[in-house]
Design a protein around this motif. Structure first.
Motif, PDB file in Angstrom:
ATOM      1  N   PHE A  23       1.704 -17.283   2.996  1.00 23.88           N
ATOM      2  CA  PHE A  23       3.101 -16.651   3.697  1.00 23.88           C
ATOM      3  C   PHE A  23       4.328 -16.936   2.561  1.00 23.88           C
ATOM      4  N   LYS A  24       3.742 -18.061   1.198  1.00 25.55           N
ATOM      5  CA  LYS A  24       4.400 -18.203   0.595  1.00 25.55           C
ATOM      6  C   LYS A  24       4.858 -17.820  -1.209  1.00 25.55           C
ATOM      7  N   SER A  25       3.717 -16.312  -0.968  1.00 21.88           N
ATOM      8  CA  SER A  25       2.690 -16.143  -2.130  1.00 21.88           C
ATOM      9  C   SER A  25       3.452 -14.297  -1.849  1.00 21.88           C
ATOM     10  N   THR A  26       4.128 -14.142  -3.220  1.00 24.51           N
ATOM     11  CA  THR A  26       3.986 -12.676  -3.091  1.00 24.51           C
ATOM     12  C   THR A  26       3.164 -11.434  -3.371  1.00 24.51           C
ATOM     13  N   TYR A  27       2.630 -12.171  -3.776  1.00 23.50           N
ATOM     14  CA  TYR A  27       1.273 -10.867  -4.267  1.00 23.50           C
ATOM     15  C   TYR A  27       0.119 -10.188  -2.965  1.00 23.50           C
ATOM     16  N   ALA A  28       0.190 -10.703  -1.643  1.00 25.59           N
ATOM     17  CA  ALA A  28      -0.098 -10.100  -0.477  1.00 25.59           C
ATOM     18  C   ALA A  28       0.721  -8.756  -0.985  1.00 25.59           C
ATOM     19  N   LEU A  29       2.241  -8.905  -0.771  1.00 21.58           N
ATOM     20  CA  LEU A  29       3.640  -7.902  -0.924  1.00 21.58           C
ATOM     21  C   LEU A  29       3.185  -6.704  -1.819  1.00 21.58           C
ATOM     22  N   ASP A  30       2.750  -6.904  -3.115  1.00 21.88           N
ATOM     23  CA  ASP A  30       3.173  -6.739  -4.512  1.00 21.88           C
ATOM     24  C   ASP A  30       2.045  -5.117  -4.225  1.00 21.88           C
ATOM     25  N   PHE A  31       0.704  -6.366  -3.688  1.00 25.66           N
ATOM     26  CA  PHE A  31      -0.360  -5.158  -3.917  1.00 25.66           C
ATOM     27  C   PHE A  31      -0.618  -4.176  -2.462  1.00 25.66           C
ATOM     28  N   LYS A  34       2.427  -1.886  -3.782  1.00 29.08           N
ATOM     29  CA  LYS A  34       2.870  -1.293  -4.884  1.00 29.08           C
ATOM     30  C   LYS A  34       0.960  -0.783  -5.194  1.00 29.08           C
ATOM     31  N   LEU A  35       0.415  -1.005  -5.134  1.00 28.08           N
ATOM     32  CA  LEU A  35      -1.200  -0.633  -5.579  1.00 28.08           C
ATOM     33  C   LEU A  35      -1.537   1.331  -4.194  1.00 28.08           C
ATOM     34  N   PRO A  36      -1.262   1.227  -3.367  1.00 28.91           N
ATOM     35  CA  PRO A  36      -1.427   2.079  -3.022  1.00 28.91           C
ATOM     36  C   PRO A  36      -0.300   3.843  -3.523  1.00 28.91           C
ATOM     37  N   VAL A  37       0.808   3.470  -4.762  1.00 29.66           N
ATOM     38  CA  VAL A  37       1.175   4.022  -4.683  1.00 29.66           C
ATOM     39  C   VAL A  37       1.128   4.368  -5.993  1.00 29.66           C
ATOM     40  N   GLU A  38       0.116   3.590  -6.724  1.00 28.64           N
ATOM     41  CA  GLU A  38       0.201   3.873  -7.816  1.00 28.64           C
ATOM     42  C   GLU A  38      -1.855   4.438  -7.461  1.00 28.64           C
ATOM     43  N   ILE A  39      -2.176   4.300  -6.398  1.00 32.53           N
ATOM     44  CA  ILE A  39      -3.302   4.812  -6.487  1.00 32.53           C
ATOM     45  C   ILE A  39      -3.095   6.325  -5.922  1.00 32.53           C
ATOM     46  N   ASN A  45      -2.814  14.369  -4.848  1.00 36.90           N
ATOM     47  CA  ASN A  45      -3.208  14.724  -4.039  1.00 36.90           C
ATOM     48  C   ASN A  45      -2.630  14.625  -2.683  1.00 36.90           C
ATOM     49  N   ASP A  46      -2.029  15.542  -2.070  1.00 36.57           N
ATOM     50  CA  ASP A  46      -0.477  15.419  -0.535  1.00 36.57           C
ATOM     51  C   ASP A  46      -1.845  15.316   1.034  1.00 36.57           C
ATOM     52  N   ASP A  47      -2.458  15.765   0.592  1.00 36.86           N
ATOM     53  CA  ASP A  47      -4.013  15.617   1.665  1.00 36.86           C
ATOM     54  C   ASP A  47      -3.711  14.114   2.284  1.00 36.86           C
ATOM     55  N   PHE A  48      -4.200  13.117   1.353  1.00 37.65           N
ATOM     56  CA  PHE A  48      -4.228  11.911   2.035  1.00 37.65           C
ATOM     57  C   PHE A  48      -3.235  10.391   1.479  1.00 37.65           C
ATOM     58  N   THR A  49      -3.344   9.961   2.636  1.00 41.25           N
ATOM     59  CA  THR A  49      -2.467   8.525   2.641  1.00 41.25           C
ATOM     60  C   THR A  49      -3.536   7.256   1.729  1.00 41.25           C
ATOM     61  N   THR A  50      -2.256   6.933   1.476  1.00 37.51           N
ATOM     62  CA  THR A  50      -3.079   5.446   0.772  1.00 37.51           C
ATOM     63  C   THR A  50      -2.906   3.735   1.964  1.00 37.51           C
ATOM     64  N   LYS A  51      -3.509   2.957   1.951  1.00 37.32           N
ATOM     65  CA  LYS A  51      -2.840   2.036   3.120  1.00 37.32           C
ATOM     66  C   LYS A  51      -3.660   0.398   1.518  1.00 37.32           C
ATOM     67  N   ALA A  52      -3.235  -0.537   1.522  1.00 36.93           N
ATOM     68  CA  ALA A  52      -3.913  -1.747   0.375  1.00 36.93           C
ATOM     69  C   ALA A  52      -3.326  -3.049   1.633  1.00 36.93           C
ATOM     70  N   SER A  53      -4.202  -3.532   1.553  1.00 33.77           N
ATOM     71  CA  SER A  53      -4.201  -5.293   2.003  1.00 33.77           C
ATOM     72  C   SER A  53      -4.789  -6.668   1.119  1.00 33.77           C
ATOM     73  N   SER A 214       4.600   3.165 -14.671  1.00 34.42           N
ATOM     74  CA  SER A 214       5.015   2.151 -13.861  1.00 34.42           C
ATOM     75  C   SER A 214       4.953   0.672 -14.351  1.00 34.42           C
ATOM     76  N   GLN A 215       4.988  -0.360 -14.354  1.00 34.11           N
ATOM     77  CA  GLN A 215       4.695  -1.504 -14.767  1.00 34.11           C
ATOM     78  C   GLN A 215       3.191  -1.904 -14.432  1.00 34.11           C
ATOM     79  N   SER A 216       3.290  -2.896 -14.499  1.00 29.67           N
ATOM     80  CA  SER A 216       2.317  -3.980 -14.173  1.00 29.67           C
ATOM     81  C   SER A 216       2.542  -4.579 -13.277  1.00 29.67           C
ATOM     82  N   LEU A 217       1.238  -4.671 -12.231  1.00 26.59           N
ATOM     83  CA  LEU A 217       2.280  -4.976 -10.894  1.00 26.59           C
ATOM     84  C   LEU A 217       2.232  -7.044 -10.715  1.00 26.59           C
ATOM     85  N   TYR A 218       1.742  -7.126 -11.794  1.00 28.35           N
ATOM     86  CA  TYR A 218       1.291  -8.733 -11.977  1.00 28.35           C
ATOM     87  C   TYR A 218       1.863  -9.205 -13.251  1.00 28.35           C
TER      88      TYR A 218
END
Length: 218
Positions: A23-31, A34-39, A45-53, A214-218
């Motif tokens: 709950f104190k980490s920002t990594y999970a939120l960044d992952f 941000k990562l779905p946006v990069e994928i 391809n607009d026919d798909f949606t992405t999600k990460a966790s 974009s810049q690196s996530l981490y």
């Protein structure tokens, strides 16, 4: 930044992140954000949606990225393309997964989809055994991760995915559990020639960008 660099960063960083308070980490939120946006940018391809966790309330053993056709909407029953990060073994698994609310439906349709795939040329992908929740997968070691291979394999799997969707929908829409689907199971989806890897690298829709703006996530 290359998508392979993002993937390697997850393998490098996630084990140490898991030792922190979730709950104190920002990594999970960044992952997750941000990562779905990069994928999605990578796929173009607009026919798909992405999600990460990385988990909900606690760290997941395997962080993941899901890619799903928008036609499935918010349905719990869908075909899912998934990247799963096995950080302990420094590898990434690309999988095709039938997702269902009821386990009995999953078992039934999984077997039917595997029967279809068994007639196909699958290149370096392999059909998964009964102990796996996926039906088709390919594993990458840390050093095997490169954008050219990631790009061609993702396009390859999306081609199979799009061909399987009508069969998947036919299976789940039937109310007769004894319905005869042998017509679907015995038909080939496509020939090996249609899956010539050289065509993947020429694809404009799933092109490999040499660098993300974009810049690196981490």
């Amino acid at each position: 930044m290359l998508i392979s660099d993002y993937f390697q960063d997850v393998l490098d960083i996630y084990p140490s992140q898991k030792r922190k308070n979730f709950f104190k980490s920002t990594y999970a939120l960044d992952f997750a954000e941000k990562l779905p946006v990069e994928i999605f940018s990578y796929m173009d391809n607009d026919d798909f949606t992405t999600k990460a966790s990385c988990g909900q309330g606690s760290w997941a053993e395997y962080p993941w990225i899901d890619i799903i056709a928008k036609g499935f909407g918010d349905s719990q029953e869908a075909l899912v393309i998934e990247y799963r990060f096995d950080c302990e073994n420094s590898r990434v698994i690309l999988s095709l997964i039938p997702r269902f609310k009821q386990y009995g439906d999953y078992i039934s349709v999984r077997g039917k989809l595997i029967n279809i795939l068994s007639h196909e040329y699958l290149d370096e992908f392999h059909i998964d055994g009964e102990d796996s929740y996926s039906i088709l997968s390919k594993s990458y070691s840390y050093d095997e991760l490169n954008d050219s291979l990631i790009n061609s394999d993702l396009y390859y799997l999306i081609t199979i995915y799009n061909k399987l969707v009508p069969y998947f929908n036919a299976f789940i829409s039937s109310e007769d559990e004894n319905a005869d689907f042998s017509k679907y199971e015995n038909e080939g989806l496509f020939s090996a020639q249609m899956l010539d890897l050289s065509s993947f690298e020429r694809s404009e829709k799933f092109r490999v960008s040499s660098e993300f703006e974009s810049q690196s996530l981490y």
